[in-house]
Design a protein around this motif. Structure first.
Motif, PDB file in Angstrom:
ATOM      1  N   LEU A  87       0.857  -1.181   0.000  1.00  0.00           N
ATOM      2  CA  LEU A  87       0.000   0.000   0.000  1.00  0.00           C
ATOM      3  C   LEU A  87       0.897   1.235   0.000  1.00  0.00           C
ATOM      4  O   LEU A  87       1.613   1.462   0.966  1.00  0.00           O
ATOM      5  N   PRO A  88       0.864   2.032  -1.065  1.00  0.00           N
ATOM      6  CA  PRO A  88       1.814   3.150  -1.152  1.00  0.00           C
ATOM      7  C   PRO A  88       1.598   4.202  -0.072  1.00  0.00           C
ATOM      8  O   PRO A  88       2.502   4.959   0.232  1.00  0.00           O
ATOM      9  N   TRP A  89       0.381   4.273   0.489  1.00  0.00           N
ATOM     10  CA  TRP A  89       0.072   5.309   1.482  1.00  0.00           C
ATOM     11  C   TRP A  89       0.295   4.828   2.905  1.00  0.00           C
ATOM     12  O   TRP A  89      -0.136   5.488   3.848  1.00  0.00           O
ATOM     13  N   ARG A  90       0.909   3.681   3.070  1.00  0.00           N
ATOM     14  CA  ARG A  90       1.264   3.229   4.411  1.00  0.00           C
ATOM     15  C   ARG A  90       2.759   2.952   4.413  1.00  0.00           C
ATOM     16  O   ARG A  90       3.306   2.512   3.400  1.00  0.00           O
ATOM     17  N   TYR A 125       7.811   5.356   3.132  1.00  0.00           N
ATOM     18  CA  TYR A 125       6.727   4.973   2.239  1.00  0.00           C
ATOM     19  C   TYR A 125       7.299   4.160   1.073  1.00  0.00           C
ATOM     20  O   TYR A 125       8.355   4.510   0.543  1.00  0.00           O
ATOM     21  N   GLU A 127       6.948   3.833  -2.090  1.00  0.00           N
ATOM     22  CA  GLU A 127       7.339   4.385  -3.391  1.00  0.00           C
ATOM     23  C   GLU A 127       8.700   5.059  -3.350  1.00  0.00           C
ATOM     24  O   GLU A 127       9.273   5.382  -4.382  1.00  0.00           O
ATOM     25  N   ARG A 128       9.206   5.311  -2.139  1.00  0.00           N
ATOM     26  CA  ARG A 128      10.531   5.931  -2.051  1.00  0.00           C
ATOM     27  C   ARG A 128      11.637   4.883  -2.040  1.00  0.00           C
ATOM     28  O   ARG A 128      12.798   5.211  -1.911  1.00  0.00           O
TER      29      ARG A 128
END
Lengths: 245, 249
Positions: A87-90, A125, A127-128
């Motif tokens: 989950l990119p937002w977690r 996160y 995506e980083r």
């Protein structure tokens, strides 16, 4: 402890361009508890479809899977998808904790982060992170739930060779630490020989088992030369696998 | 994002706007185009007398009620349509029709059918805003990531955790988009609703000033209005937006 029996008579996709032709047909496979099975087949032959059936994500097929993935005594399931699916937002840590029961052991999670070398990235996160690191996080998630049955769908594809080798060693290390049944899908024969107790070869679609080979060599002795030798032995002894080897 | 933004250019542009206004007012030399200072005088007087806060407050209450209702209803319907293709096929033409009914028609019909009451006013605004929310949330629901939903199913997240950690973060940008466009739309419609059938609120006041040809009053109320909209944008929507974006690279 969870063995697994697959008896899939037919699986086809409705509404696709190729509705008439099944993607899996008459596939029978019995896996012993804590066995590490590698499924080898060309891409597009239905390996991912097979794993989705075993995971209970896809219930539209003729046949039976025991234990039933949706039943009461379904095995605790870990699934390493082909893409990491975080989950990119977690944060990375939250991604893993969300998949765990409330009474999990935080020390074990930290231990897993330690082995995969992600201790520093826990609060980040996804995506980083690089894809390789995301894949390792996905592995941690699958191992953290302490699965009875672990499905892995080409988890090493698109990784550079040193990283792939490190993660391969990692998978074995974690498997030895807490044994469980493994279905490992790959199209890379050398990878399969390095990892598995047993190789299952699948035909092109409609997929069915065309070869079932145990690997007697202990894993410690499987260096590049031994893997190559085993590969050529397969080629000599199993003519029916010519297309895959 | 830096905490203090450079305000030089926006400030200069506002001063330029005021200067053009001043110049135009001087050239016109008519009470139909009052100078900025005259307008601000009226504004100060209306605020001090309590008239402007009173009417603005009433309009804001109506805004909050109709905005809340239309967001809740619209989200529920939009999500339902996004999840079920069969439902969507049936109701799609209803949504298209609702999108194309002129705002004025719904307002008039609501007043005709329900009388000149508060419920009619709120209903008219909600009906105008609803299809817009439905369409936006339906789009968001259709684009939910299947991979992540499957992941949540495999790892047995359960309904609540799936909604909270997998679905809601994906819908949030769509909710925010619906809120933004919705607010802009409601602001405009609510004034017409008040003008046609209410005896208080900003729309009613504007109507009053229109009958008296009091342009300074109209402009003073408009400025107060613009200010409030900007405040909502800066204090509410923008921080929410930033919060939703913080995980991105």
């Amino acid at each position: 402890m969870s063995g697994l029996t697959l008896d899939i008579r037919r699986k086809r996709y409705r509404g696709g361009p190729d509705t008439a032709r099944p993607i899996i047909e008459n596939l029978y496979l019995s896996v012993r508890p804590n066995e590490f099975v590698c499924l080898v087949g060309a891409s597009g032959c239905g390996k991912t479809t097979l794993l989705n059936l075993v995971a209970g994500l896809d219930r539209e097929f003729e046949g039976a899977i025991t234990p039933d993935p949706a039943g009461a005594n379904a095995p605790r399931l870990g699934y390493v998808f082909q893409n990491p699916r975080l989950l990119p937002w977690r944060t990375v840590r939250d991604n893993i904790v969300l998949a765990l029961p409330d009474d999990h052991d935080p020390a074990y999670i930290d231990h897993l982060f330690e082995i995969v070398g992600l201790s520093e990235a826990r609060a980040v996160y996804p995506e980083r992170l690089s894809v390789g690191m995301q894949r390792r996080a996905a592995l941690v998630r699958a191992f953290a739930i302490n699965p009875d049955l672990l499905l892995m769908d080409e988890p090493l594809v698109s990784l550079d060779p040193p990283t792939a080798r490190r993660i391969r060693e990692l998978i074995l290390r974690l498997w030895r630490e807490r044994p469980h049944t493994v279905l490992f899908v790959t199209h890379d024969l050398a990878e399969a020989i390095a990892l598995g107790d047993r190789l299952i070869f699948l035909s092109a679609a409609p997929a069915t088992v065309i070869g079932d080979v145990a690997i007697p060599t202990p894993r410690e002795l499987r260096d590049t030369a031994a893997i190559d030798a085993f590969g050529s032995q397969l080629r000599r002894e199993h003519r029916q696998l010519a297309g895959l080897l | 994002m830096p905490t203090t933004r450079d305000l030089t250019i926006p400030l200069l542009s506002l001063i330029a706007l005021a200067a053009i206004w001043q110049l135009a007012a001087m050239l016109a030399g008519s009470s139909l185009l009052p100078a900025p200072m005259a307008v601000f005088e009226v504004l100060g007087r209306e605020v001090a007398s309590g008239r402007l806060p009173h009417h603005l407050g009433i309009t804001l209450l109506r805004l909050a009620a109709s905005f809340g209702l239309s967001m809740l209803l619209g989200a529920a319907i939009g999500i339902a349509l996004g999840r079920s293709p069969r439902l969507d096929r049936f109701f799609d033409s209803w949504v298209v029709i609702a999108l194309n009914i002129p705002a004025l028609v719904t307002i008039i019909l609501c007043y005709v059918w329900f009388g000149l009451v508060e419920t009619a006013a709120i209903t008219a605004v909600v009906i105008n805003k609803l299809p817009n929310v439905i369409v936006t949330l339906r789009e968001g629901t259709r684009h939910l990531n299947r991979d992540l939903l499957e992941m949540a199913a495999v790892y047995r997240f359960g309904r609540v955790a799936t909604l909270r950690h997998v679905i809601w973060p994906q819908l949030f940008p769509f909710v925010l988009a619906a809120a933004r466009t919705g607010l802009a739309l409601i602001w405009k419609i609510i004034l017409v609703v008040e003008l046609l059938g209410r005896s208080n609120g900003m729309g009613y006041q504007l109507h009053l000033y229109f009958q008296m040809f009091d342009v300074a009053g109209i402009l003073a109320y408009s400025i107060a209005f613009i200010g409030v909209v900007q405040l909502i944008e800066e204090l509410l929507l923008r921080p929410l937006d930033r919060r939703a974006q913080r995980w991105r690279r």
